[in-house]
Scaffold this active site. Sequence first.
Site, PDB file in Angstrom:
ATOM      1  N   CYS A 109       0.844  -1.185   0.000  1.00 13.29           N
ATOM      2  CA  CYS A 109       0.000   0.000   0.000  1.00 13.29           C
ATOM      3  C   CYS A 109       0.884   1.241   0.000  1.00 13.29           C
ATOM      4  CB  CYS A 109      -0.946   0.014   1.204  1.00 13.29           C
ATOM      5  SG  CYS A 109      -0.080   0.148   2.783  1.00 13.29           S
ATOM      6  N   CYS A 112       3.334   1.712   2.825  1.00 17.22           N
ATOM      7  CA  CYS A 112       4.619   1.014   2.703  1.00 17.22           C
ATOM      8  C   CYS A 112       5.622   1.899   1.966  1.00 17.22           C
ATOM      9  CB  CYS A 112       4.431  -0.306   1.950  1.00 17.22           C
ATOM     10  SG  CYS A 112       3.375  -1.514   2.799  1.00 17.22           S
ATOM     11  N   ASP A 520      28.791  21.820 -33.836  1.00 16.21           N
ATOM     12  CA  ASP A 520      30.250  21.782 -33.828  1.00 16.21           C
ATOM     13  C   ASP A 520      30.669  21.231 -35.194  1.00 16.21           C
ATOM     14  OD1 ASP A 520      33.003  21.468 -32.883  1.00 16.21           O
ATOM     15  OD2 ASP A 520      32.523  19.319 -32.856  1.00 16.21           O
ATOM     16  N   ASP A 714      30.208  16.632 -30.076  1.00 17.24           N
ATOM     17  CA  ASP A 714      30.691  15.293 -29.756  1.00 17.24           C
ATOM     18  C   ASP A 714      31.891  15.268 -28.821  1.00 17.24           C
ATOM     19  OD1 ASP A 714      32.564  16.293 -31.691  1.00 17.24           O
ATOM     20  OD2 ASP A 714      33.245  14.225 -31.957  1.00 17.24           O
ATOM     21  N   ASP A 718      32.860  20.624 -26.396  1.00 11.90           N
ATOM     22  CA  ASP A 718      31.464  20.985 -26.671  1.00 11.90           C
ATOM     23  C   ASP A 718      30.596  20.897 -25.423  1.00 11.90           C
ATOM     24  OD1 ASP A 718      31.941  21.281 -29.460  1.00 11.90           O
ATOM     25  OD2 ASP A 718      31.846  19.100 -29.695  1.00 11.90           O
TER      26      ASP A 718
END
Length: 819
Positions: A109, A112, A520, A714, A718
């Site tokens: 419930c 809990c 980039d 990447d 960046d």
Amino acid sequence: MTMTPPKSPDSGKEAKRCVHCMLVIPPGDLVVSEYEGEELEFCCNGCVIAYKIIHGAGLADFYTKRKWTEPGTPSGVFEQRYDDEYLKKFLFDTPEGKELALLVDGVRCASCVWVIEKILSTTAGIKRARLSYSSHLLSVTFDPEQITGAEVVATVCSLGYLARPYTATAAEEIEKKNNRSLMVRFGTAAFLSMQLMGFSIALYSGEFHGIDPESRIYLQWAAFAVATPVVFYCGWPFISGGVRAIRNRAPDMDLLIALGVGASYGYSVFSLFTGGEVYFDSSAMIVTFLLVGRLFENLARRRAVAGVHRLMGLAPDTAHRVEATGDGEVATVDVASGDLARDDLIRVLPGERFPADGVVEVGGTEVDEAVVTGEPFPVMRTVGDAVTSGTMNLTTAVDVRVTGAGADSFISRMARLVEGAQTRKPPVQRLADRVSAFFVPLVLAIATSTFIGWLAMGAETSQALLNAVSVLVVACPCALGLATPTAIVVSTGRAASRGILFRGGDVLERLGKVTRASFDKTGTLTLGKPDVMGVDTVEGFTSQEVVRIAAIAEAGSRHPVARAISQEAGRMGVAVGGSGGGAENIPGRGVRIATPEGEIKVGSRDFVGQAGVDVPAWQGNETQLQAWVAKDSVVMGRIRLEDKLRPEAVSAISELKGLGLPTAILTGDSEAAGALIGETLGVDEVHARLDPEGKSRIIGEEQERGERVLMVGDGINDAVALGASTVGCAIGGATDVALETADLIMVRPDLGRIPEAIILSRRTLRVIRQNLGWAFVYNVTTLFLAVAGKLAPIHAAAAMALSSICVVGNSLRLAGKKV
């Protein structure tokens, strides 16, 4: 919950029950413990400890609020223990510390959930604890310097709940159990409701054509017998949910359903004993139609998370670990993939998938990496090359040194991203939640007013009650609650199958609203695999010397330029020496290192020319990458490199412009190099010679003008720009720093996925708006009909189920083949 204790067969007295778990205490197992001057009876010492922990934390309300349908704790809960060495593979790093995902048995419930979260959040070293009532998945973030993973598990178990590390297999077992329960409840409801409709038709026909009293009473009792299991067994999830809502003083849609079903059933039972009309068919059909809606919701969720299950299924269950034997030889031992650790040596045979991330140490083979990169052709991997978990070894056996296993492997990290995306709420969902929270009390007020109003107008009590029940059932905001999460789950699951990973529903919403895209250059718009085109030297130095000195500084670096220089040194047959250890990398500028030969600098012209160093004013192809080389403030020469454009870059930029997004390049290269790429791609703006802070500054200026910027990159340089943008996107092959900073990740290095992700995001927002619009119109229209007495409870339940099915069906369109 108050339970009626059973009688002891021997003494006729009530059997003793454990204060904590409520189980009957077997003879000889009684444990009496004193707490705050009161003697209490327990079934074991584990329950004694759990009781004292909960009371000691000031959470005694748990025992008055809990709603347990059955007593007891999970078997072995107080004996369950894990050691830290075993749990290591289930831990992963977060900015706040370590995170551990656990499946918790025994959660019955909302109380809990409340007690577990409260106890954990007040435990030293635990930063955050979140437990899902529906999935029983507990996520705990903690400081490993203050508490260990084993201690976290022990804390949960000490409360009487069985905790175990989250695995795909364990989660699948729970899902199958829930699905089986739902199917059994629905099958039972459908079968009994069909029987019930036969009795009801006979009763309704008797009202018009006459029926003898004995037959009428028989049919009513038959309807009662059939409807009762439908309401209390099949409809138990709704009833228990309504009770929880009352106990926690948080009215929700389960409360509306429970009141509607309960009122219809209760009035029918009352009429059964007083000779009035019964409406058992209404209560039973409401439950049946609602279970139909739940089935469709379950179907949508399973289809949406199938991508995660497919991801987790890519990694094999077992691995061949290479171990030394007593006689100095080596042998392979089959172990569970989850037991692998960093630096283990494993052997992967032809036709097997790699069980962990690693580096090839012995041998060479062709690898199918389609699941990661989308590349249909095999790629050659030899000694020193990285391999990814889930990819397949095609030709020969290789030995691989593990670099990432368990929670740190590529497969696990990607699966966590998808799961996180399906739980993080977007702003539009938070708005819907607020509306639902306000809507439920309003509906309760309208239903009460409807009942009183019809009575005031002279209607019979049965008619007034049925109209009020119709209001409760038809106004349940199920469709409103499903409108956003269903669309988010379906779209993120669809995206994951295409190699597009969102960190959350909020990212998906932001991406759908971006107004500008910035990129980039190196490694993003280009392949990131430059080739050395030539070496220019200052008088007194040779090209071999320049390349050798540059290779010393770049040794061990993963940067594309570093790899190209190292490869050129190998091609020239230059003995490099040194390992690159101690090199200082300045993102976007270059690298420097102190060596026995002196200080070496390799990087941009401006970087090498610092502190008054004289750099030759050479003419040349400024569109090429230039790595200048200096030793002890003396320029030795430059290495010219050229990087090819990604084959899909032109079409990707064109698609973005077709979507109405201006594009820009943010690069640290020269103006000439940036301009050439920009002209080739048809980019609107080019900003050159930018360091990481410069890229971030450009993005900030655009945002100040009201732009919502998508930044694609990447590399380490960046990361700042990715974090500053509205949505940061890292493409496949990106550095770990870029991946951690990004909101959106392209698993495959394919720029064509970016416009696809934007289109999917826009479609998702459109579907969410359609769902919310439909839900609002449905609720308002049917609510008026119910108040006016034009909608019977059965029709109201059917309309509500249909509304949920429409929302789920509309969301499932996002899983279509075409974006």
